[in-house]
Write an enzyme that holds these catalytic residues in place. Structure first.
Site, mmCIF file in Angstrom:
data_model
loop_
_atom_site.group_PDB
_atom_site.id
_atom_site.type_symbol
_atom_site.label_atom_id
_atom_site.label_comp_id
_atom_site.label_asym_id
_atom_site.label_seq_id
_atom_site.Cartn_x
_atom_site.Cartn_y
_atom_site.Cartn_z
ATOM 1 N N CYS A 2 0.864 -1.164 0.000
ATOM 2 C CA CYS A 2 0.000 0.000 0.000
ATOM 3 C C CYS A 2 0.907 1.221 0.000
ATOM 4 O O CYS A 2 2.108 1.104 0.211
ATOM 5 C CB CYS A 2 -0.861 0.069 1.260
ATOM 6 S SG CYS A 2 -1.882 -1.395 1.511
ATOM 7 N N LYS A 602 -0.732 -5.610 -20.531
ATOM 8 C CA LYS A 602 -0.582 -6.169 -19.187
ATOM 9 C C LYS A 602 -1.711 -7.145 -18.874
ATOM 10 O O LYS A 602 -1.501 -8.164 -18.243
ATOM 11 C CB LYS A 602 -0.542 -5.038 -18.153
ATOM 12 C CG LYS A 602 -0.281 -5.505 -16.730
ATOM 13 C CD LYS A 602 1.118 -6.081 -16.569
ATOM 14 C CE LYS A 602 1.344 -6.745 -15.242
ATOM 15 N NZ LYS A 602 2.476 -7.689 -15.277
HETATM 16 O O1 M6R Z 1 -3.056 -11.544 -15.382
HETATM 17 P P1 M6R Z 1 -2.708 -12.955 -15.745
HETATM 18 O O2 M6R Z 1 -1.766 -13.599 -14.799
HETATM 19 O O3 M6R Z 1 -3.925 -13.816 -15.965
HETATM 20 O O4 M6R Z 1 -1.973 -12.852 -17.144
HETATM 21 C C1 M6R Z 1 -1.655 -14.006 -17.875
HETATM 22 C C2 M6R Z 1 -0.696 -13.687 -19.001
HETATM 23 O O5 M6R Z 1 -1.305 -12.840 -19.928
HETATM 24 C C3 M6R Z 1 0.603 -13.051 -18.490
HETATM 25 O O6 M6R Z 1 1.221 -13.859 -17.543
HETATM 26 C C4 M6R Z 1 1.594 -12.811 -19.645
HETATM 27 O O7 M6R Z 1 2.027 -14.033 -20.160
HETATM 28 C C5 M6R Z 1 2.765 -11.945 -19.176
HETATM 29 N N1 M6R Z 1 3.021 -10.926 -20.127
HETATM 30 C C6 M6R Z 1 4.027 -12.713 -19.022
HETATM 31 O O8 M6R Z 1 5.092 -11.923 -18.629
#
Ligand code: M6R
Length: 607
Positions: A2, A602
């Site tokens: 936080c 992201k």
């Molecule tokens: O938010 P999430 O963990 O569900 O996201 C899954 C993937 O999209 C995410 O881990 C992606 O592979 C990243 N860019 C890896 O660094």
């Protein structure tokens, strides 16, 4: 994680604190609040981003020259107005904001309730306000000291009171806290960037220290009350560097946050003996005893965390465990039944593929457990049981610290399920707990060796393809190392079980082709060595990730990235770090936009 902000000085405190909270919003953004002292203490708070709090203050401004504020990333209780900080005791005379976790939360709450206390929120923070009020007998610092003695955990807490209206008392126990020294005004914050535009002179508060802040300055003491002569640190970062805590990119900052993330993920959940308590898990021991299978579903890096989970659950629970890509599971007509647990892993809790796969569980009458970083996310709302990873907001698209927290969360879950099934004896639980508690220090050690990853990056930066190999848990780490490299360096890479190389891919290994071999699993050590020899015989260049104690590997590999010796079951936690650093430095040498790689987002909210 936080964000905390405080101010004492000649100016109106509210705008300064609000400005600081906006700069700290990256640390948490599910709710925010401020407390301003002016005879009484006026608390204003709102669920959601800081703009919501701002809108409230426009209608009802808070005037006063001293105050504290907070931007929250929930751990106890969902995001809501009531759970937002600051929290006050029932009299409203003692007000607290806090970052971190009070591990003996339930014991304190039960004890206060037994003496008639009523609570306005679900948070551990409110308990601190009750305790400070109860312990106060004329000296706020003493009351805070006694409260700290009663409160276990890793946290930073900040207190103000109408009884001593000119001061703010703060304590650091692991969670960060800095004091900015102005001219006749003093600032307090979770990190330097929040107040860098006001001052460049700081007192950095260390663990187990208390600081008493007034407009005139700050005095630093041990928690026991012994004065500390803390030297002023002058900061000369520029604004952009400051936002990243002095690191060149958020990815590197987040890689370096991993020791703290492990501490947060473990906080209050595991004893030295390996007994595990998981707060949002509703199922009981009878349900666990009747489990026939564990399914894990996720995408990308979260899927790679699931690969580790699959192996851990199999080994610890002695029942089948399968990890499936969420986008595949959904259309695979899976055979899932009521005695099978579906674990959906997602940092964001908003990945459309994972959400869709998670919905399969209720359709088949089975429970769905979410492992997620975001309290109140869609995945957490779908879930029957939740295990929050507590990694704090992750900004870099390439996931690092969130992955780390997913691994730790799964070790905790495996111990919890294993204890209920009787498949983990005391000695094993204790050994794993011991290893987990030592892990932050082990990761610090790996991070101190970043220069090794730089050398490795220089060796592969001009390659066209890079291959990652390993067996068992090492293969799962190879998958993550390969994904990290390709998503930020745009260098083609592929990961495979070391034993698979000879079944086809070996045709691509020619003079100078780099192969990263992860070799921590002693049960298959000689097998991985054989694969390394196959690579060497074709002129490939091998970069190994191996334990400090492994002297054999030097005879086979061209370069070794070292990690401290540990229990093989836990080795993935340390082995991934050199690979994160390797990917980072290759991308940096190639001059890429590391935090926002091309074509990627992201959070992937479309199927
Ligand atoms: O938010 P999430 O963990 O569900 O996201 C899954 C993937 O999209 C995410 O881990 C992606 O592979 C990243 N860019 C890896 O660094």
């Amino acid at each position: 994680m936080c964000g905390i902000m405080g101010y004492a000085g000649p100016q109106e405190a509210a705008p300064i604190i609000m400005d600081g909270l906006k700069r700290l919003e990256y640390r948490g953004y599910d709710s925010a609040g401020i407390a301003i002292g002016n005879g009484t203490i006026k608390v204003t708070k709102a669920e959601g981003k800081i703009v919501n709090l701002e809108a409230l203050l426009e209608g009802e401004p808070s005037n006063g020259k001293i105050g504290i504020g907070h931007t929250r990333w929930a751990t106890h209780g969902p995001p809501s107005d009531a759970n937002a900080h600051p929290h006050a005791d029932p009299s409203g005379e003692f007000v607290v904001v806090h970052n971190g976790i009070i591990e003996n939360f339930q014991a304190i709450r039960d004890e206060l309730a037994a003496h008639g206390s009523e609570f306005a929120s679900d948070t551990d923070t409110e308990l601190l306000a009750h305790l400070v009020a109860r312990e106060y007998d004329g000296d706020l610092a003493d009351a805070v000291r006694r409260t700290v003695a009663l409160s276990e955990g890793a946290y930073a807490m900040v207190v103000m009171s109408t009884r001593e209206p000119e001061k703010i008392v703060a304590v650091r126990k692991i969670s960060p806290l800095v004091i900015g020294l102005g001219d006749g005004e003093t600032f307090l914050a979770s990190d330097i960037p929040a107040v860098l535009h006001h001052t460049r002179d700081f007192l950095i508060i260390e663990d187990d220290e208390m600081v008493i802040v007034t407009a005139e300055g700050a005095s630093v003491e041990t928690i026991a009350g012994d004065p500390i002569d803390r030297a002023v640190t002058h900061i000369d970062w520029d604004a952009e560097q400051a936002e990243k805590g002095g690191y060149e990119h958020f990815m590197l900052k987040e890689i370096y946050e991993q020791p703290d993330v492990i501490t947060e993920t473990l906080g209050g959940r595991i004893s030295e003996e390996g007994t595990v308590w998981l707060e949002d898990i509703e199922f009981d021991d009878a349900y666990i005893a009747g489990l026939d299978r564990v399914w894990i579903t996720a995408c990308g890096t979260a899927y790679h965390a699931g690969l580790i989970g699959q192996e851990i659950f199999r080994r610890v629970l002695r029942i089948p465990a399968n990890v499936e890509y969420a986008h595949e599971l959904r259309y695979a007509d899976p055979i899932i039944g009521p005695s099978e647990l579906l674990i959906a892993i997602s940092q964001s809790g908003e990945t459309a593929d994972t959400l869709a796969a998670a919905r399969i569980a209720p359709e088949h009458g089975s429970r769905m457990l979410a492992i997620t970083n975001v309290v109140g996310s869609t995945l957490s709302r779908y879930a029957d049981d939740i295990l929050y990873t507590r990694a704090g907001p992750e900004i870099s698209v390439a996931s690092t610290k969130a992955y780390m927290a997913m691994l730790i969360a799964q070790y905790l879950l495996a111990l919890r399920l294993g204890a209920a099934r009787g498949t983990v004896d005391r000695a094993r639980a204790q050994a794993v707990a011991h290893g987990l508690h030592l892990m932050p220090a082990a990761i610090e050690e790996v991070l101190r060796r970043e220069d090794q990853a730089v050398v490795a990056a220089e060796r592969i930066v001009d390659a066209e393809d890079v291959y990652f190999i390993g067996r068992g848990l090492d293969y799962a780490i190879a998958m993550e190392g390969s994904l990290k490299l390709k998503e930020i360096s745009y260098l083609h890479s592929e990961a495979m079980p070391a034993g698979e190389l000879k079944h086809g891919t070996l045709a691509l290994i020619t003079e100078g082709v780099p192969v990263v071999a992860i070799i921590t699993q002693r049960a298959v050590y000689s097998k991985t060595i054989s694969a390394i020899q196959e690579v060497k015989a074709r002129g490939g260049k091998v970069i190994a990730v191996a334990y400090d104690t492994d002297t054999e590997i030097e005879r086979h590999a061209d370069m070794v990235l070292r990690i401290p010796e540990m229990n093989d079951l836990l080795a993935p936690v340390a082995a991934v770090v050199p690979l994160q650093l390797l990917a980072y430095h290759v991308a940096r040498l190639r001059g890429h936009d590391i935090d926002q790689p091309r074509n990627l987002a992201k959070s992937v909210t479309v199927e």
